[in-house]
Design an enzyme around this catalytic site. Sequence first.
Site, mmCIF file in Angstrom:
data_model
loop_
_atom_site.group_PDB
_atom_site.id
_atom_site.type_symbol
_atom_site.label_atom_id
_atom_site.label_comp_id
_atom_site.label_asym_id
_atom_site.label_seq_id
_atom_site.Cartn_x
_atom_site.Cartn_y
_atom_site.Cartn_z
ATOM 1 N N GLU A 254 4.132 -5.216 7.641
ATOM 2 C CA GLU A 254 3.304 -4.169 8.273
ATOM 3 C C GLU A 254 3.632 -3.911 9.736
ATOM 4 O O GLU A 254 3.592 -2.769 10.194
ATOM 5 C CB GLU A 254 1.807 -4.529 8.151
ATOM 6 C CG GLU A 254 1.234 -4.360 6.759
ATOM 7 C CD GLU A 254 1.390 -5.585 5.879
ATOM 8 O OE1 GLU A 254 2.154 -6.511 6.256
ATOM 9 O OE2 GLU A 254 0.756 -5.630 4.818
ATOM 10 N N ALA B 167 0.863 -1.173 0.000
ATOM 11 C CA ALA B 167 0.000 0.000 0.000
ATOM 12 C C ALA B 167 0.904 1.229 0.000
ATOM 13 O O ALA B 167 2.066 1.156 0.420
ATOM 14 C CB ALA B 167 -0.888 -0.015 1.233
ATOM 15 N N GLY C 122 0.573 -5.046 0.882
ATOM 16 C CA GLY C 122 -0.583 -5.122 -0.016
ATOM 17 C C GLY C 122 -0.280 -5.829 -1.339
ATOM 18 O O GLY C 122 -1.183 -6.346 -1.990
ATOM 19 N N GLU D 239 -0.629 -9.407 -0.609
ATOM 20 C CA GLU D 239 -2.073 -9.643 -0.437
ATOM 21 C C GLU D 239 -2.804 -9.648 -1.782
ATOM 22 O O GLU D 239 -3.776 -10.382 -1.968
ATOM 23 C CB GLU D 239 -2.654 -8.578 0.505
ATOM 24 C CG GLU D 239 -2.140 -8.767 1.938
ATOM 25 C CD GLU D 239 -2.409 -7.577 2.832
ATOM 26 O OE1 GLU D 239 -1.991 -6.450 2.477
ATOM 27 O OE2 GLU D 239 -3.038 -7.747 3.892
HETATM 28 N N1 CO8 Z 1 4.555 3.149 -0.677
HETATM 29 C C1 CO8 Z 1 4.963 4.319 -1.186
HETATM 30 N N2 CO8 Z 1 6.080 4.461 -1.897
HETATM 31 C C2 CO8 Z 1 6.845 3.370 -2.085
HETATM 32 C C3 CO8 Z 1 6.494 2.116 -1.567
HETATM 33 C C4 CO8 Z 1 5.284 2.026 -0.828
HETATM 34 N N3 CO8 Z 1 4.842 0.872 -0.329
HETATM 35 N N4 CO8 Z 1 7.440 1.224 -1.907
HETATM 36 C C5 CO8 Z 1 8.353 1.906 -2.621
HETATM 37 N N5 CO8 Z 1 8.002 3.197 -2.738
HETATM 38 C C6 CO8 Z 1 8.718 4.270 -3.436
HETATM 39 C C7 CO8 Z 1 9.932 4.726 -2.655
HETATM 40 O O1 CO8 Z 1 9.567 5.666 -1.667
HETATM 41 C C8 CO8 Z 1 10.768 5.337 -3.748
HETATM 42 O O2 CO8 Z 1 10.261 6.622 -4.057
HETATM 43 P P1 CO8 Z 1 11.290 7.858 -4.392
HETATM 44 O O3 CO8 Z 1 12.007 7.419 -5.630
HETATM 45 O O4 CO8 Z 1 10.374 9.007 -4.596
HETATM 46 O O5 CO8 Z 1 12.169 7.953 -3.201
HETATM 47 C C9 CO8 Z 1 10.473 4.441 -4.948
HETATM 48 O O6 CO8 Z 1 9.242 3.775 -4.654
HETATM 49 C C10 CO8 Z 1 11.561 3.390 -5.188
HETATM 50 O O7 CO8 Z 1 11.723 2.665 -3.973
HETATM 51 P P2 CO8 Z 1 13.128 2.544 -3.195
HETATM 52 O O8 CO8 Z 1 14.030 3.681 -3.569
HETATM 53 O O9 CO8 Z 1 12.829 2.344 -1.759
HETATM 54 O O10 CO8 Z 1 13.674 1.200 -3.847
HETATM 55 P P3 CO8 Z 1 14.703 0.171 -3.168
HETATM 56 O O11 CO8 Z 1 15.133 -0.743 -4.254
HETATM 57 O O12 CO8 Z 1 15.742 0.883 -2.400
HETATM 58 O O13 CO8 Z 1 13.801 -0.651 -2.111
HETATM 59 C C11 CO8 Z 1 11.845 -1.830 -1.355
HETATM 60 C C12 CO8 Z 1 12.728 -1.449 -2.573
HETATM 61 C C13 CO8 Z 1 12.616 -2.779 -0.419
HETATM 62 C C14 CO8 Z 1 10.621 -2.545 -1.911
HETATM 63 C C15 CO8 Z 1 11.469 -0.565 -0.579
HETATM 64 O O14 CO8 Z 1 10.914 0.385 -1.508
HETATM 65 C C16 CO8 Z 1 10.439 -0.788 0.492
HETATM 66 O O15 CO8 Z 1 10.769 -1.282 1.562
HETATM 67 N N6 CO8 Z 1 9.172 -0.403 0.211
HETATM 68 C C17 CO8 Z 1 8.095 -0.518 1.187
HETATM 69 C C18 CO8 Z 1 7.691 -1.968 1.358
HETATM 70 C C19 CO8 Z 1 6.629 -2.088 2.403
HETATM 71 O O16 CO8 Z 1 6.845 -1.872 3.584
HETATM 72 N N7 CO8 Z 1 5.428 -2.455 1.971
HETATM 73 C C20 CO8 Z 1 4.306 -2.668 2.837
HETATM 74 C C21 CO8 Z 1 3.518 -1.412 2.923
HETATM 75 S S1 CO8 Z 1 2.270 -1.540 4.128
HETATM 76 C C22 CO8 Z 1 1.038 -2.330 3.368
HETATM 77 O O17 CO8 Z 1 1.098 -2.728 2.223
HETATM 78 C C23 CO8 Z 1 -0.180 -2.543 4.206
HETATM 79 C C24 CO8 Z 1 -1.353 -3.046 3.377
HETATM 80 C C25 CO8 Z 1 -2.602 -2.978 4.182
HETATM 81 C C26 CO8 Z 1 -3.024 -1.583 4.397
HETATM 82 C C27 CO8 Z 1 -4.205 -1.513 5.260
HETATM 83 C C28 CO8 Z 1 -4.890 -0.183 5.286
HETATM 84 C C29 CO8 Z 1 -4.841 0.562 6.562
#
Ligand code: CO8
Length: 260
Positions: free
Chosen positions: A134, A66, A111, A114
Amino acid sequence: MSYEFLSLNVQDGIGTITIERPKMLNALSSEVLVELGSLVSEIAVNKEIDVVIVTGSGEKAFVAGADISEMKDKNVLEGKEFSIEGNQAFAKLAKLPQPTIACINGFALGGGCELALACDIRLASFNAKFGQPEVGLGIIPGFGGTQRLPRLVGTGVAKELIFTGKVIGVEEAHRIGLVNHIYEQAELLEEGMKLAKSIQKNAFLAVSGSKSVIDNGLDMSLENGLNLEAQVFGSLFATADQTEGMEAFVNKRKPTFTKN
Ligand code: CO8
């Protein structure tokens, strides 16, 4: 309807939905979820689409979760609404009459994992990574992970993944039953199409019927599930494709199914 964050490509009766937000690793914002819900509703009544593939754009991510930047300032009510929004879109996907195949081409986190769980079958490329991180963000999986993950891989394995938030590679995902098959990334969609075609050659109402009996039966007692199976089994004897399938068998020819 036209879509900003999704594309649908239909080829020979196989519809491929691609999440198109590569700069954000295909993260699911409210807008993406609303679009997904309406695209899936359109597909549900589209008789030209027999099988659905879901994938992410680019080579790095299926869906990295998400959208955390959107989520971070939500209050209790907004958090719940966001979860309901995601759950409704994913429930529509899970309940599609067509079988669905997730082609996981990279990160499938939160997400994203999921979304893959809401599909019937999961194929992945060697670079795919899975996790429900999460709890490290102070929340729990909110788009079905607490429910669909334990149903697929078992309670103990799901709890370990959710409690630790650890990210696992594709080999482990395969070992625990989260992924059916692993392919080179360049071959993933082609393999998805091959699998889709091997499903498509069968009687659609029978494939769709087996999907709904499996899914509904999982929430029933064995006895009720077997009763449901008998009902749907019987109902298929009213279809032209049952007549065709069995006549073709006894006449030693290939069946021509009409989805009737
Ligand atoms: N949300 C928003 N932006 C994201 C997300 C995300 N989940 N994942 C990546 N991005 C963005 C980064 O911020 C970055 O943006 P920018 O270039 O502007 O800085 C761009 O995508 C590229 O990402 P990275 O530079 O971080 O790329 P890396 O190769 O260094 O890392 C990762 C890749 C490991 C995937 C890293 O991006 C990461 O850890 N992302 C988040 C993963 C995560 O924690 N996902 C779970 C999110 S929570 C969720 O899904 C809950 C679902 C249920 C919600 C319920 C509702 C309340």
